[in-house]
Enzyme design. Structure first.
Site, PDB file in Angstrom:
ATOM      1  N   ASN A  65      -7.435  -2.328   7.992  1.00  7.29           N
ATOM      2  CA  ASN A  65      -7.384  -1.454   9.136  1.00  7.29           C
ATOM      3  C   ASN A  65      -7.720  -0.120   8.808  1.00  7.29           C
ATOM      4  OD1 ASN A  65      -4.937  -1.043   7.783  1.00  7.29           O
ATOM      5  ND2 ASN A  65      -3.650  -1.317   9.292  1.00  7.29           N
TER       6      ASN A  65
ATOM      7  N   LYS B 150     -15.690   1.919   9.220  1.00 11.58           N
ATOM      8  CA  LYS B 150     -14.664   1.185   9.085  1.00 11.58           C
ATOM      9  C   LYS B 150     -14.244   0.668   7.771  1.00 11.58           C
ATOM     10  CE  LYS B 150     -13.088  -3.352  10.156  1.00 11.58           C
ATOM     11  NZ  LYS B 150     -12.837  -3.230   8.879  1.00 11.58           N
TER      12      LYS B 150
ATOM     13  N   HIS C 147       4.083   3.861  13.693  1.00  9.56           N
ATOM     14  CA  HIS C 147       3.119   4.295  12.588  1.00  9.56           C
ATOM     15  C   HIS C 147       1.636   4.002  13.002  1.00  9.56           C
ATOM     16  CE1 HIS C 147       2.441   0.297  11.284  1.00  9.56           C
ATOM     17  NE2 HIS C 147       1.773   0.612  10.144  1.00  9.56           N
TER      18      HIS C 147
ATOM     19  N   HIS D 203       2.994   7.009   5.657  1.00 14.57           N
ATOM     20  CA  HIS D 203       3.698   5.771   6.284  1.00 14.57           C
ATOM     21  C   HIS D 203       4.237   4.663   5.408  1.00 14.57           C
ATOM     22  CE1 HIS D 203      -0.127   4.807   8.335  1.00 14.57           C
ATOM     23  NE2 HIS D 203       0.058   3.975   7.563  1.00 14.57           N
TER      24      HIS D 203
ATOM     25  N   ASP E 275       0.824  -1.203   0.017  1.00 17.38           N
ATOM     26  CA  ASP E 275       0.041   0.129  -0.211  1.00 17.38           C
ATOM     27  C   ASP E 275       0.905   1.131  -0.026  1.00 17.38           C
ATOM     28  OD1 ASP E 275      -2.128   1.629  -0.053  1.00 17.38           O
ATOM     29  OD2 ASP E 275      -2.841   0.940   1.885  1.00 17.38           O
TER      30      ASP E 275
END
Lengths: 473, 138
Positions: free
Chosen positions: A199, A472, A396, A321, A92
């Protein structure tokens, strides 16, 4: 694995075997014990075997097992002679965090919270198999990949301050959309403006505690009870595919056969593959900046619709991050340009760095550390000490301690939801197993993670936020 | 014997799929991947697609096969449920997989599990023996 205690919260994996440098772990004893339960330490040692790695292979307090590189790892290589590694950035690319401050208080929000969450979940689609509301034309995507959040500004989705308060001003130099595969583009086009899953989240939070009031004020955080909005997401399928494409390309050369782990796949920065990866990575970084900017725009629109106004909804900062970038660091007393890989680590520059926005340059950059769903998140201040200790980086997030599979077995989704409600947190978006997978118990204690950062001085706690409502992913 | 199972991995999802032939193991791995993201038994075989996948060895063939469904989900919202007429052939330097696959468009009615596969990794990827194993970045 042998570990040597260097100082409070600092551990070393001595250089042995194929390692070119020692490993360095920043963790309390409790967090270190968690790392010993999976392959975090082994993976930190594996990264140390990469040719040309400088200083240490570093694991942050939230580090956990990834693939190849640990998640929560930092590694630096020479900017000219060194390596660049798709796996050292992660799938990612430019996964990151954006924080918006508001003038609204938790009391003012209370009656309208659920309506606001409903508006947000509609305008920022979460979860697998979702399309964004903003459909790009194919030519427009080239602009997004070249200009990131600046593309958004040209189209009325960003303010000047938004750009100034984004790492790299929201546009990473060095992008070349021609190096992004057709497959990556096919995956990315429908997803701009979506949250993703796992997440990733969009949270309405309240300021729970202010530790450094003077600094907090400069970051727009003025009182306990103030509502802020935090977004955690990245470059969606486009970035994931870029990473996969280049690991595949490196693997097909046979270069990974001699590595400690095939997912450590790397290329010389100056090689064709290295140059192409960097150009594609920068394009994906810009895609993520544009994505979070569109989400910020959707947040403002939702505030206008539900709260009557978006005045005061302003960006504090946006951090990356999962990224590799060129930075100057002092190594063995000499200033040197290096390619810093942060995979699950946040830049935490102190005062004076030219990379920091003018408004924050005198004090240091804001560092955003999201917790897991339903737990606290933090605003920290970057420090000069992090530049000495960790190539200007800190943690992070919370970091997983439990597999998704185990979490599903251990935390029934309805109980997770009931528990969150009991704490006054309303959830939208994914339900079922997704909630169980991201249950707070599946993560390390974020309070402990930031405590280590603060104790070491690589990122000082400014304020703590607790969630009021979660969309979420 | 189960078709597939998920094993412990701190941050990602590790899938092991079983079957008497390589083809069946590939089928079960792909169905297992859908099951990670959606309730597999609720997915309807409304859309039919013929696909051809190539790989330089069985490892990359498994990787590319699964990655195809990640792409189809992101690009077309296609959710896989059934696979027919799957055949793996080997020529001199290339492995080729032919299959007819069925599934549906992810709509609001299809229950999501909350995870999405970001990528199919080569980490701990196994194709030898009586199972295949793959770690997904989720």
């Amino acid at each position: 694995m042998e570990l040597r205690k260097v100082d409070d919260c600092i551990w070393e994996i001595p250089q042995t075997g194929r390692m070119n440098v020692p490993g360095r772990i920043f963790a309390s004893e409790a967090l270190l014990e968690k790392m010993k339960e999976d392959r975090t330490l082994q993976q930190t040692a594996n990264v140390a075997t990469l040719p040309g790695i400088i200083g240490y292979s570093i694991a942050m307090p939230d580090a956990h097992q990834g693939y190849g590189f640990p998640v929560g790892g930092v590694a630096a290589f020479d900017a000219k002679e060194g390596l660049i590694s798709p796996g050292g950035v992660g799938f990612d690319i430019n996964c990151g965090v954006r924080l918006m401050r508001t003038d609204v208080t938790d009391k003012q929000l209370a009656q309208k919270r659920d309506a606001l969450l409903d508006a947000l979940v509609k305008s920022v689609p979460p979860g697998a198999g979702r399309e964004g509301l903003h459909r790009l034309k194919k030519d427009e995507l080239q602009e997004v990949l070249m200009h990131g959040a600046h593309w958004a500004k040209r189209n009325g989705f960003a303010t000047k301050d938004d750009l100034a308060r984004t790492e790299e001003d929201g546009r990473m130099e060095g992008a070349d959309p021609a190096k992004v595969s057709a497959r990556a583009i096919t995956r990315g086009v429908p997803q701009l403006g979506t949250l993703g899953s796992g997440n990733h989240f969009l949270e309405l939070q309240r300021v729970d505690r202010i530790v450094m009031p003077d600094v907090a004020e400069k970051f727009g955080i003025t009182k306990v009870g103030q509502v802020v909005v935090m977004v955690h997401c990245g470059s969606r399928g486009l970035g994931h595919q870029v990473c996969g494409d280049f690991i595949e390309r490196i693997e097909s050369t046979g270069a990974t056969k001699t590595l400690a782990d095939p997912e450590l796949a790397s290329a010389q920065l100056q090689s064709d593959i290295g140059q192409d990866y960097r150009a594609a990575m920068c394009s994906a970084i810009n895609f993520a900046f544009a994505n979070r900017q569109l989400i910020a725009h959707a947040i403002r629109q939702s505030f206008e619709k539900v709260m009557g106004s978006a005045e005061g909804v302003e960006q504090v900062y946006d951090v990356c991050h999962n990224i590799a970038k060129f930075e100057k660091h002092v190594i063995d007393g000499k200033k040197r340009e290096v390619c810093v890989h942060r995979k699950g680590a946040t830049r935490a520059f102190g005062p004076g760095r030219p990379e920091i926005p003018d408004v924050y340059r005198k004090i240091g950059q804001p560092v955003l550390i999201p917790g897991s769903m339903g737990t606290a998140s933090y605003l920290l201040l970057g420090t000069s000490k992090s530049e000495e200790m960790s190539f200007g980086s800190t943690a992070h997030g919370a970091g997983r301690i439990m597999s998704r599979h185990t979490a599903i077995k251990q935390f029934p989704a309805d109980k997770v939801k009931a528990e969150l409600r009991r704490k006054g947190i309303e959830v939208r978006g994914s339900s079922g197993k997704g909630l169980a997978e991201e249950a707070p118990g599946a993560y390390k204690d974020v309070d402990e993670v930031v405590r280590v950062s603060d104790t070491l001085g690589i990122g000082k706690i400014v304020a703590r936020f607790t969630p009021l409502g979660v969309v979420k992913g | 014997m189960v078709d597939y199972e998920f094993l412990g991995h701190t941050s990602e999802a590790k899938l092991r799929a079983f079957g008497p032939t390589p083809e069946q193991r590939f089928v079960n791995a792909a169905r297992g991947m859908t099951d990670l993201m959606f309730e597999l038994d609720k997915v309807q075989p409304k859309i039919r697609k013929q696909i051809v996948i190539k790989g330089r060895d069985m490892r990359s063939l498994l990787h590319n096969w699964l990655e195809e469904f990640v792409l189809l989900l992101d690009a077309e919202l296609f959710v896989l449920c059934r696979i027919e007429k799957i055949k793996i052939t080997k020529t001199k330097e290339t492995f080729t997989l032919d299959a007819v696959v069925f599934g549906q468009k992810a709509d609001d009615a299809l229950p999501r599990r909350g995870a999405a596969v970001k990528a199919v990794t080569y980490d701990e990827l196994e194709v030898e023996g009586d199972h295949v194993q793959v770690v997904f970045d989720v």
